[in-house]
Design a protein around this motif. Structure first.
Motif, PDB file in Angstrom:
ATOM      1  N   TYR A 457       0.846  -1.190   0.000  1.00  0.00           N
ATOM      2  CA  TYR A 457       0.000   0.000   0.000  1.00  0.00           C
ATOM      3  C   TYR A 457       0.885   1.245   0.000  1.00  0.00           C
ATOM      4  CZ  TYR A 457      -3.316   3.471   1.713  1.00  0.00           C
ATOM      5  OH  TYR A 457      -4.096   4.580   1.854  1.00  0.00           O
ATOM      6  N   ASP A 458       0.737   2.063  -1.029  1.00  0.00           N
ATOM      7  CA  ASP A 458       1.508   3.301  -1.152  1.00  0.00           C
ATOM      8  C   ASP A 458       0.554   4.492  -1.172  1.00  0.00           C
ATOM      9  OD1 ASP A 458       3.876   1.855  -1.371  1.00  0.00           O
ATOM     10  OD2 ASP A 458       3.694   1.695  -3.544  1.00  0.00           O
ATOM     11  N   SER A 459       0.920   5.531  -0.430  1.00  0.00           N
ATOM     12  CA  SER A 459       0.098   6.743  -0.370  1.00  0.00           C
ATOM     13  C   SER A 459       0.856   7.906  -0.998  1.00  0.00           C
ATOM     14  CB  SER A 459      -0.251   7.077   1.089  1.00  0.00           C
ATOM     15  OG  SER A 459      -0.996   8.265   1.148  1.00  0.00           O
ATOM     16  N   ARG A 460       0.159   8.638  -1.880  1.00  0.00           N
ATOM     17  CA  ARG A 460       0.788   9.757  -2.578  1.00  0.00           C
ATOM     18  C   ARG A 460      -0.142  10.961  -2.572  1.00  0.00           C
ATOM     19  NH1 ARG A 460       1.384   5.345  -6.369  1.00  0.00           N
ATOM     20  NH2 ARG A 460       3.468   4.415  -6.204  1.00  0.00           N
ATOM     21  N   LEU A 461       0.439  12.119  -2.772  1.00  0.00           N
ATOM     22  CA  LEU A 461      -0.296  13.366  -2.928  1.00  0.00           C
ATOM     23  C   LEU A 461      -0.010  13.968  -4.302  1.00  0.00           C
ATOM     24  CD1 LEU A 461       0.244  15.098   0.548  1.00  0.00           C
ATOM     25  CD2 LEU A 461      -1.856  14.008  -0.284  1.00  0.00           C
TER      26      LEU A 461
END
Length: 834
Positions: A457-461
């Protein structure tokens, strides 16, 4: 148990879920939450305040012995006058029943409308919305029930498929031959590491012996259409090889706001007999689901803003203005004083969406090894990728300067950004079962399941722009991504079972057995870039990085079942079992599980410190389930009554402590719950073709904890009813078949549901009805079974709260976790077989 908090379950940042700061804000589970979608938060707690503050430094046995449907049963079942077959604590739903609903309807929705004690709710008529779908069976939700497809474990059936795949994406509904649901404690030979209650078993249809096919086309409200096509090869050679391939596409506009739902599916199945003593079956399923999401609401938002209130798209200036008020003030825009709170202003955002792609494949071998010994082997794999995106009202796109409110009411700068999460799941495993017909009327079954699951799981903006927003779910460039954090988990699961079904005398059987379950998960945060984002001006806030290993293990989980058919039409049965649920995992931002939402950014109280301190104290959740029932079945009347009781142990919850301006969480054992209930059902068939069914369900699920220390206050929830689950349900179904015509009328009453742990706020009760009329024209030219149907969902256009997802408050109406059900919709279908 992992609580699918809004942040974990849904990476679209709105204030109800507070994707990035749920755990810090106190959206944490309070004592004895009865299901994996309950997270707790105090009514007075501002998510914005917390975010800003924390930014600081089976084996196939002989037919008489089977307890579930197999695909070879289906042709005989579908011509039966009974729509639903039952045996002991199991209910089997046939293809004939499924065909009474709009084609493509979620199988769990059909289960809920035909099974006492079950409840399904969604935002759309098909029940496709995995985010908003809510399914309960006798107090347990879909993440606490076992699920298999042709014996292959499907994992949890919730929104985030960290360890499985939803049935709506694993197989086309039209290709299901039938399904069974165990209303007791689940079957020992149903492999699942999450089941605390019953189990759902789905069976795909086999290819037909004769070459042919089927096509169907559905049209409906809101530009809905669904196309299904299937080709059966028939028997191709002397060895009996046969296969089918099918395709389905469903598209519909959202019934409110901008956006659409789209699902593309494909199935293929090959059956190869091996002499007279076995066969090999291969199955492949593909699902591609994309949708714009419906906004979740508080009760106040629903009452004050109406059924149609949703995301702010396409008014971009309004979206920026409301994000400014949410992130930078404690006020509300002009005209909304006394209508919405500042928290509720933050719940509104520009948009939110999701994309889920899944690939399911399995190879099954069934062989008669000896005259009295059978073997069933399944090798399976499941690969899934997903993107969950939405506007985050609590970070700032830094490239466009300081955020401020202009005299003309517009906003300078961009006080929001796109929060995009990318997840990948890869499951591989096998199951092996043996069935042995032993002397003295004993049938012994044993088997094991091993699975490895890798979840990333990767979170980006991504920055929004001064005059327009980000793209929906496409055209993202790697150079535009600003990484927030990256999580990774690896899980190994092993389960073994052994059972003996003894036929004491004709009509009387006693089953006894046990299962052993071990699951080990290692993982957590692999990279965290919060400090870099803060330095770049994103106004980011503290994350919850933690790493480590947890093992849930139980060597002996017993199960006993008794079934007695007597006096021709009568049946008496009971079922007793102990179950264990392994630990959940998701991401560091997700409260309600051991790796997420922990700690505060001070020495000795970081997420890693809390994880290390709580690891030795955690114990996996367990239940003891007891069911006793009676059933009468004759040609004219069928009736049943079930009584059940559940004792829930080792309730795991994320309890938030500290002041509201500097909160932190710990994951711990917080207490017990007790549940009692009863289901009564009666079906009368007064004349040929007419069947009328009524059922009534009562459930009294109560928390047993007297004192829970939450956010500096003590709460007594002893005797409070389980949140989100109704105490009373009533269902009625009338089905009449005359020659080639069929009419069906279905109505459900769902009682009020507590939406807080103190039970001071409740979701209103509602009635919901649907109807279907169909006619089979038979053979026309070269086409067989030209069939038409017309259906109406939500027949009386009820405005009601349907699904519930995410945080449950201690008290007050402060969590935007409610979804409005779809209005009245019309559907027409034409199908033909060749």
């Amino acid at each position: 148990m992992m609580t699918h908090s809004p942040s974990q379950a849904r990476y679209f940042f709105n204030r109800s879920r507070l994707f990035f700061c749920t755990a810090i804000t106190g959206c944490a589970l309070i004592a004895a939450s009865a299901h994996a979608e309950e997270t707790l938060k105090t009514s007075h707690f501002s998510r914005k305040t917390a975010a800003k503050a924390s930014s600081k430094p089976r084996a196939t046995a002989p037919a008489a012995r089977r307890t579930s449907l197999t695909s070879s049963d289906m042709e005989a079942v579908t011509v039966s006058s009974h729509r639903v077959r039952s045996h002991g604590a199991q209910v089997a739903i046939t293809r004939k029943t499924m065909d009474q609903f709009v084609e493509g309807t979620n199988p769990m929705q059909i289960l809920a409308q035909t099974t006492p004690g079950a409840n399904f709710a969604s935002t759309d008529a098909f029940g496709l919305d995995t985010y908003a779908n809510t399914f309960y069976l006798r107090g347990f939700n879909q993440t606490q029930l076992g699920a298999t497809l042709d014996g292959m474990p499907l994992g949890t059936q919730g929104f985030l498929n960290t360890n499985g795949v939803s049935i709506t994406q694993a197989v086309i509904q039209d290709d299901l031959a039938g399904m069974t649901v165990s209303q007791g404690a689940g079957a020992l030979d149903t492999f699942s590491a999450q089941a605390l209650g019953g189990a759902m078993s789905y069976v795909s249809s086999d290819p037909k012996d004769k070459a042919g096919g089927k096509v169907s086309q559905t049209f409906g409200s809101y530009n809905a259409f669904r196309t299904y096509a299937r080709v059966d090869s028939g028997i191709l050679n002397p060895t009996g090889t046969k296969f089918y391939a099918s395709f389905a596409r469903t598209d519909t506009n959202l019934w409110k706001g901008q956006g659409y739902q789209s699902e593309i599916q494909a199935d293929a199945k090959v059956v190869q007999p091996v002499g007279d003593h076995g066969k090999i079956t291969a199955f492949f399923g593909y699902g591609n689901f994309t949708q714009g999401n419906y906004l979740s609401l508080t009760k106040n938002m629903w009452e004050k803003m109406g059924r149609d209130t949703t995301y702010l798209k396409p008014d971009y200036e309004k979206a920026k203005l409301w994000a400014y008020y949410a992130q930078y003030t404690d006020q509300v825009p002009a005209g909304y004083q006394g209508t919405l709170s500042n928290d509720e202003i933050g719940d509104y955002a520009w948009d939110a969406s999701q994309l889920q792609r899944s690939y399911v494949s399995s190879v099954t071998g069934h062989f008669d090894l000896l005259k009295n010994v059978t073997s069933d082997t399944i090798a399976f794999s499941n690969v899934m990728s997903a993107r969950y995106g939405g506007t985050n009202n609590f970070v700032t796109s830094p490239s466009y300067g300081t955020v401020s409110l202009n005299p003309d009411g517009t906003v300078s700068g961009v006080p929001m950004a796109l929060s995009m999460a990318s997840s990948n799941t890869r499951r591989m495993g096998f199951t092996q079962k043996f069935g042995i017909d032993a002397p003295h009327n004993n049938h012994i079954e044993t088997g094991l399941w091993y699975e490895n699951n890798r979840y990333i799981y990767d979170s980006r903006l991504y920055e929004d722009y001064p005059n327009d927003a980000h793209n929906w779910l496409s055209d993202f460039k790697q150079s535009q991504a600003h990484n927030w954090y990256a999580d990774s988990f690896n899980t190994n699961t092993f389960q073994f079972f052994l059972q003996d079904r003894w036929t004491i005398m004709p009509g009387m059987t006693l089953l006894g057995g046990f299962k052993s379950l071990t699951q080990t998960t290692h993982g957590g945060t692999k990279a965290d870039y919060t400090d870099e984002l803060i330095a770049e001006g994103w106004n980011a806030y503290y994350r919850h990085a933690a790493n480590g290993t947890l093992t849930a293990s139980a060597a002996f989980l017993p199960h006993f079942e008794f079934d007695y058919h007597f006096l021709k039409h009568h049946e008496f049965y009971w079922d007793i079992a102990e179950n264990m649920r392994a630990y959940d995992y998701s991401s560091q931002a997700s409260s309600g599980q051991a790796w997420g939402g922990l700690g505060k950014d001070v020495a000795g109280q970081t997420a890693q410190d809390v994880f290390n301190a709580s690891k030795s104290k955690l114990r996996p959740e367990r239940t003891w389930n007891y069911v006793v029932g009676y059933r009468y079945d004759s040609q004219i009347f069928s009736g049943s009554v079930d009584f059940y009781h559940t004792d829930y142990y080792n309730r795991l919850a994320a309890i938030t402590e500290g002041s509201t301006s500097n909160a932190y969480s710990a994951f711990m054992n917080v207490g017990r719950e007790s549940m009692n209930g009863a289901d009564v059902q009666g079906t009368i068939r007064p004349v040929e073709g007419l069947e009328i069914t009524n059922s009534f369900s009562w459930n009294d699920a109560e928390y047993l904890s007297h004192s829970i220390n939450y956010s500096g206050a003590s709460y007594d929830i002893h005797g409070k009813h389980q949140v989100y689950y109704p105490k009373f349900m009533y269902k009625a179904n009338l089905n009449y078949t005359w020659r080639r015509a069929m009419f069906n009328f279905n109505v459900n009453y769902i009682g009020s549901r507590p939406m807080t742990y103190m039970n001071d706020e409740k979701i209103p009760a509602y009635w919901l009805a649907s109807t279907t009329l169909s006619y089979n024209f038979g053979k026309v030219g070269f086409a067989q079974n030209i069939h038409t149907s017309f259906g109406v969902t939500n027949l009386f256009n009820k405005n009601y709260i349907s699904g519930v997802y995410g945080a449950a408050s201690v008290n007050g109406d402060d969590n935007a976790n409610l979804f409005v059900g779809a209005p009245r919709e019309y559907y027409g279908t034409v199908s033909a077989e060749f």
